[in-house]
Write an enzyme that holds these catalytic residues in place. Structure first.
Site, short mmCIF file in Angstrom:
data_model
loop_
_atom_site.label_atom_id
_atom_site.label_comp_id
_atom_site.label_asym_id
_atom_site.label_seq_id
_atom_site.Cartn_x
_atom_site.Cartn_y
_atom_site.Cartn_z
N ARG A 141 49.91 37.04 31.36
CA ARG A 141 48.69 36.58 30.72
C ARG A 141 49.04 36.06 29.32
O ARG A 141 50.06 36.46 28.74
CB ARG A 141 47.68 37.71 30.60
CG ARG A 141 47.27 38.35 31.93
CD ARG A 141 46.34 39.52 31.69
NE ARG A 141 45.89 40.14 32.94
CZ ARG A 141 46.47 41.17 33.54
NH1 ARG A 141 47.55 41.72 32.98
NH2 ARG A 141 45.99 41.67 34.67
N LYS B 141 46.58 44.88 30.87
CA LYS B 141 45.21 45.30 30.69
C LYS B 141 45.10 46.82 30.84
O LYS B 141 45.80 47.43 31.64
CB LYS B 141 44.30 44.63 31.74
CG LYS B 141 43.96 43.18 31.41
CD LYS B 141 42.92 42.65 32.37
CE LYS B 141 42.47 41.25 31.98
NZ LYS B 141 41.41 40.74 32.88
N HIS C 240 46.29 29.88 32.08
CA HIS C 240 46.08 30.83 33.17
C HIS C 240 46.50 30.23 34.51
O HIS C 240 46.81 30.98 35.45
CB HIS C 240 44.61 31.25 33.22
CG HIS C 240 44.38 32.51 33.99
ND1 HIS C 240 44.80 33.74 33.53
CD2 HIS C 240 43.81 32.75 35.19
CE1 HIS C 240 44.48 34.68 34.41
NE2 HIS C 240 43.88 34.10 35.43
N ARG D 278 49.71 31.47 35.89
CA ARG D 278 49.67 32.76 36.58
C ARG D 278 49.37 32.55 38.07
O ARG D 278 49.96 33.21 38.93
CB ARG D 278 48.60 33.63 35.91
CG ARG D 278 48.62 35.09 36.27
CD ARG D 278 47.86 35.86 35.21
NE ARG D 278 47.40 37.16 35.66
CZ ARG D 278 48.13 38.27 35.66
NH1 ARG D 278 49.39 38.22 35.28
NH2 ARG D 278 47.64 39.41 36.07
N HIS E 216 48.16 44.19 38.34
CA HIS E 216 46.82 44.50 38.82
C HIS E 216 46.74 45.95 39.29
O HIS E 216 47.69 46.48 39.86
CB HIS E 216 46.45 43.59 40.00
CG HIS E 216 46.23 42.17 39.61
ND1 HIS E 216 46.41 41.11 40.47
CD2 HIS E 216 45.84 41.61 38.44
CE1 HIS E 216 46.15 39.98 39.84
NE2 HIS E 216 45.80 40.26 38.61
N TYR F 64 44.35 35.33 43.53
CA TYR F 64 45.38 34.38 43.10
C TYR F 64 46.12 33.73 44.27
O TYR F 64 47.00 32.91 44.06
CB TYR F 64 46.39 35.09 42.20
CG TYR F 64 45.82 35.53 40.89
CD1 TYR F 64 45.96 34.75 39.76
CD2 TYR F 64 45.13 36.73 40.78
CE1 TYR F 64 45.42 35.15 38.54
CE2 TYR F 64 44.60 37.15 39.57
CZ TYR F 64 44.74 36.35 38.47
OH TYR F 64 44.22 36.75 37.28
#
Length: 304
Positions: free
Chosen positions: A153, A177, A243, A246, A269, A278
């Site tokens: 990211r 994240k 993005h 990614r 994730h 994705y």
């Protein structure tokens, strides 16, 4: 840094609670600055609307009827934007319920517009190679090779420090994240590019990617760097974003036969369902797939 203004004296409690909520995201939830800014922007839009609405803002008036009036005025926005704004309001409301400031979350039960499903626009392997070739300086080469070869990211890329190059620079330690840490391996060619960059950068501790003033390359700077590469590669009409790299990374891994569990871990994730967003086949792959239908092979195949 997130300014919520109120113009009604004692009735500025909603603005104060919005500030407290963003502080909670930063300190307790440890959300990224980008996530904090996104929530703050969505709450600010609502509070500005509420501030201009009679009667003055008061948490006791925060109910579904008020929110339906707000949502009705968002009809000019996309369904996904409306859903995102309501999600921000719902998270804020949950926070206030836990604080005992409101009895229930008024967003619960509100009808949501149907989510828009759009195929993402991301570069093909050939277009990725064009972006790699467009880099001219060591920092440009390091940044685009890391984007192509790691699927980081934007906030993860700009947050890298020299100390995050581990295992003889063969892996990156990435804080993703939710402050979840993961290790991402670097292909040998990418390691060579990083070594070239470090020969110019030097080995002093601190941010990995530096600007000309030898400060950390920020979010805006990395976006501008990427836009320069897109122009040089002749891909201005593509609509590619940071993005999109990614998406390209995840798609290339899947086409290479990498299982979704490994792709999930590489992308950072927590849920495999998020990873599936994705994974998209391009139109050429679909054409190739339908050409393999057994019924099209005259005189061949088993008749079952």
């Amino acid at each position: 840094p997130h300014n919520f203004t109120g113009g009604h004296g004692a009735c500025d409690e909603p603005q104060r609670q919005a500030r407290r909520f963003i502080e909670y995201l930063a300190t307790y939830r440890r959300c990224s600055p980008a996530t904090q800014s996104a929530y703050a922007a969505d709450l600010r839009c609502f509070l500005q609307w509420w501030d201009a609405t009679a009667p003055p803002p008061d948490l006791s008036r925060l109910d579904q009827r008020l929110l339906m009036r707000y949502v009705t005025g968002l009809a000019h926005l996309s369904a996904n934007t409306i859903r995102r704004r309501l999600h921000a309001l719902s998270s804020w409301s949950d926070f206030m319920v836990r604080q005992g400031l409101i009895a229930v979350n008024p967003v619960r039960g509100l009808p949501l517009p149907r989510r828009e499903r759009k195929l993402p626009c991301f570069p093909s392997p050939d277009e990725c190679r064009r972006l790699l070739a467009a880099a001219r300086t060591p920092v440009e080469r390091a940044a685009i090779w890391l984007l192509v070869c790691t699927g980081l990211r934007r906030s993860e890329l700009t947050g890298l420090d020299l100390a995050d190059l581990v295992s003889s620079r063969s892996e990156l330690r990435v804080a993703g994240k939710g402050n979840r840490e993961r290790l991402v391996p670097l292909p040998s060619e990418c390691r060579s590019v990083i070594d070239e960059y470090l020969s110019v950068r030097g080995d002093e501790p601190g941010p990995l990617l530096l600007n000309r003033a030898r400060h950390r390359l920020g979010m805006t700077s990395i976006r501008r760097l990427f836009e320069r590469l897109v122009r040089r590669a002749g891909l201005e009409e593509s609509g590619f974003t940071l993005h999109a790299m990614r998406h390209a990374y995840a798609t290339m891994l899947v086409k290479a036969g990498v299982d979704l569990g490994t792709v999930r871990d590489l992308l950072g994730h927590a849920d495999l369902a998020v990873t599936s967003v994705y994974i998209h086949s391009d139109l050429r792959s679909k054409h190739a797939a339908v050409e393999q239908l057994p019924v099209l092979r005259i005189g061949g195949g088993d008749d079952e």
